[in-house]
Structure formats: structure tokens, C-alpha cells
Design a protein around this motif. Structure first.
Motif, PDB file in Angstrom:
ATOM      1  N   SER A   1      82.042  30.676  32.258  1.00 14.00           N
ATOM      2  CA  SER A   1      81.027  31.404  33.022  1.00 14.00           C
ATOM      3  C   SER A   1      80.221  30.403  33.846  1.00 14.00           C
ATOM      4  CB  SER A   1      80.081  32.151  32.082  1.00 14.00           C
ATOM      5  OG  SER A   1      79.032  32.713  32.849  1.00 14.00           O
TER       6      SER A   1
ATOM      7  N   THR B   1      81.790  38.557  34.108  1.00 10.54           N
ATOM      8  CA  THR B   1      82.548  37.312  33.960  1.00 10.54           C
ATOM      9  C   THR B   1      83.947  37.606  33.408  1.00 10.54           C
ATOM     10  OG1 THR B   1      80.543  36.027  33.650  1.00 10.54           O
ATOM     11  CG2 THR B   1      82.576  35.054  32.815  1.00 10.54           C
TER      12      THR B   1
ATOM     13  N   GLU C   1      78.654  37.217  40.920  1.00 10.42           N
ATOM     14  CA  GLU C   1      77.836  37.925  39.926  1.00 10.42           C
ATOM     15  C   GLU C   1      76.377  37.843  40.383  1.00 10.42           C
ATOM     16  OE1 GLU C   1      78.743  37.189  35.740  1.00 10.42           O
ATOM     17  OE2 GLU C   1      80.525  36.069  36.365  1.00 10.42           O
TER      18      GLU C   1
ATOM     19  N   ASP D   1      77.680  32.739  39.894  1.00 12.77           N
ATOM     20  CA  ASP D   1      76.774  33.534  39.067  1.00 12.77           C
ATOM     21  C   ASP D   1      75.363  33.157  39.526  1.00 12.77           C
ATOM     22  OD1 ASP D   1      75.070  34.644  37.249  1.00 12.77           O
ATOM     23  OD2 ASP D   1      76.223  34.068  35.485  1.00 12.77           O
TER      24      ASP D   1
HETATM   25 MG   LIG Z   1      78.529  36.684  33.646  1.00 11.81          MG
END
Ligand SMILES: [Mg+2]
Ligand SMILES: Nc1ncnc2c1ncn2[C@@H]1O[C@H](COP(=O)(O)OP(=O)(O)OP(=O)(O)O)[C@@H](O)[C@H]1O
Length: 162
Positions: free
Chosen positions: A61, A42, A109, A81
Motif C-alpha cells: 500500500s 488497495t 486512492e 494513495d
Molecule cells: Mg488503501
């Protein structure tokens, strides 16, 4: 395949790497961010987005929202993410994956969760802890598909400058 491995001393150096990559990005690009839990995926995405947007932009995030979108004149950046996804393609598609691939630059991510949706052409950035010190990270840049030629060009240009 050429894998470039870098030792990054601290978060500022990581941000420097993100700032070097940001101007190379164009619509359709995918960067996958792998590596240890809490290593700095992140932090890397934040530095990259701030290079494009200016320091003051808030880059939370996407742990709970799973995706955050940032609009720029030439493309949008989709910061995913996928940690909390179980690798269900349908959920990924519901997050706007197709739009992101069409219009945007994707920073992902936990790309392991993409399964069959993992794009062929991508730059994989693996960020892992390094034993020497709490702030040191080992970064491996691994180009796949069309990124291989781009990475080679980039290295040639760097050599010419040095
Ligand atoms: Mg992260
Ligand atoms: N060299 C470094 N690069 C990146 N982050 C660093 C570095 N040194 C220290 N840090 C700190 O490590 C933490 C990295 O957290 P971050 O949320 O970016 O990790 P993450 O890989 O996204 O974690 P997660 O797997 O939970 O998504 C931050 O608190 C950051 O300040």
C-alpha cells in the motif's frame, strides 16, 4: 450518466473485476478509487497490477510512500494513495503527477485530494462495505468524459458475447 453497480461477494470476486478491467487500460488512463476506509481500494489496485505483472509481484500500500510505480512494456502504472496529503497541489506535483499523467496509467486512492488536478476523463470506482456480510462490497463504476463512450462500447461488446 450510466453508473454500473455491482455486488461483489468476496476479495476473489473483486480481483476478478480488476482482471477484467486491466486489459482495457492504456497510457494516459486514470482510475480513481473511492470509498470507505479499509473497504478494498488497495486490494483492487493490487489485483489489477498483478493481472498485468504476474502474481508474484509485491504490491505494498502506498500509505507512507504516497506513490508506487510499476513498469510494463507499454506503460507504467502509478499507484497513488493521497490520504495523507492535505490537497496541496504542489505536493501532488512533487510526487511526479505530471510524469504519471504523461507516461502512465494512474490508480488514485483518495482522489478527493487532487482538487483542481482531478482529470476530466476518468473511471471512478467506488468500493463500499455492504451490510450483508463482512466480505461483501458494493462497487459503483462511474465513467466520466471519454470513459463514457468506452464504457458503452464495453457493455455492447459484452452483450454480443452473451
Ligand atoms: Mg488503501
Ligand atoms: N470483497 C472484498 N474486497 C476487498 N477487500 C476485501 C474484501 N473482503 C475482505 N477484504 C479485506 O478488506 C481489506 C481491504 O483493505 P485495503 O487496504 O484494500 O482497503 P483500502 O480501501 O485501500 O483502505 P484505506 O482507505 O486505508 O486505503 C483487506 O484486508 C482485504 O483482505
Amino acid at each position: 450518466m450510466t453508473v454500473e453497480t455491482l455486488i461483489i461477494e468476496n476479495e476473489a470476486a473483486l480481483a476478478g473485476l480488476a482482471a477484467r478491467l486491466a486489459p482495457l487500460l492504456k497510457r494516459g488512463d486514470v482510475l480513481t478509487l473511492k470509498g470507505d476506509l479499509g473497504a478494498g481500494k488497495t486490494a483492487f489496485a493490487r489485483a489489477l497490477i498483478r493481472t498485468l505483472a504476474g502474481e508474484s509481484v509485491d504490491v505494498p500500500s502506498p500509505t507512507f510512500t504516497l506513490v508506487q510505480v510499476y513498469d510494463f512494456p507499454s506503460f507504467s502504472v502509478y499507484h497513488f494513495d493521497l490520504y495523507r496529503l492535505e490537497g496541496k497541489e504542489i505536493d501532488i506535483l512533487e510526487l511526479g503527477w505530471d510524469d504519471a499523467r504523461r507516461d502512465g496509467v494512474c490508480l488514485v486512492e483518495w482522489p478527493e485530494r487532487l482538487g483542481a488536478l482531478l482529470p476530466q476523463d476518468r473511471l471512478e470506482i467506488a468500493i463500499n462495505f455492504h451490510k450483508s456480510n463482512e466480505t461483501v462490497r458494493e462497487i459503483a463504476l462511474k465513467p466520466f468524459g471519454a470513459w463514457m463512450a468506452r464504457a458503452a462500447m464495453e457493455r455492447a461488446a459484452e452483450k454480443e458475447l452473451s
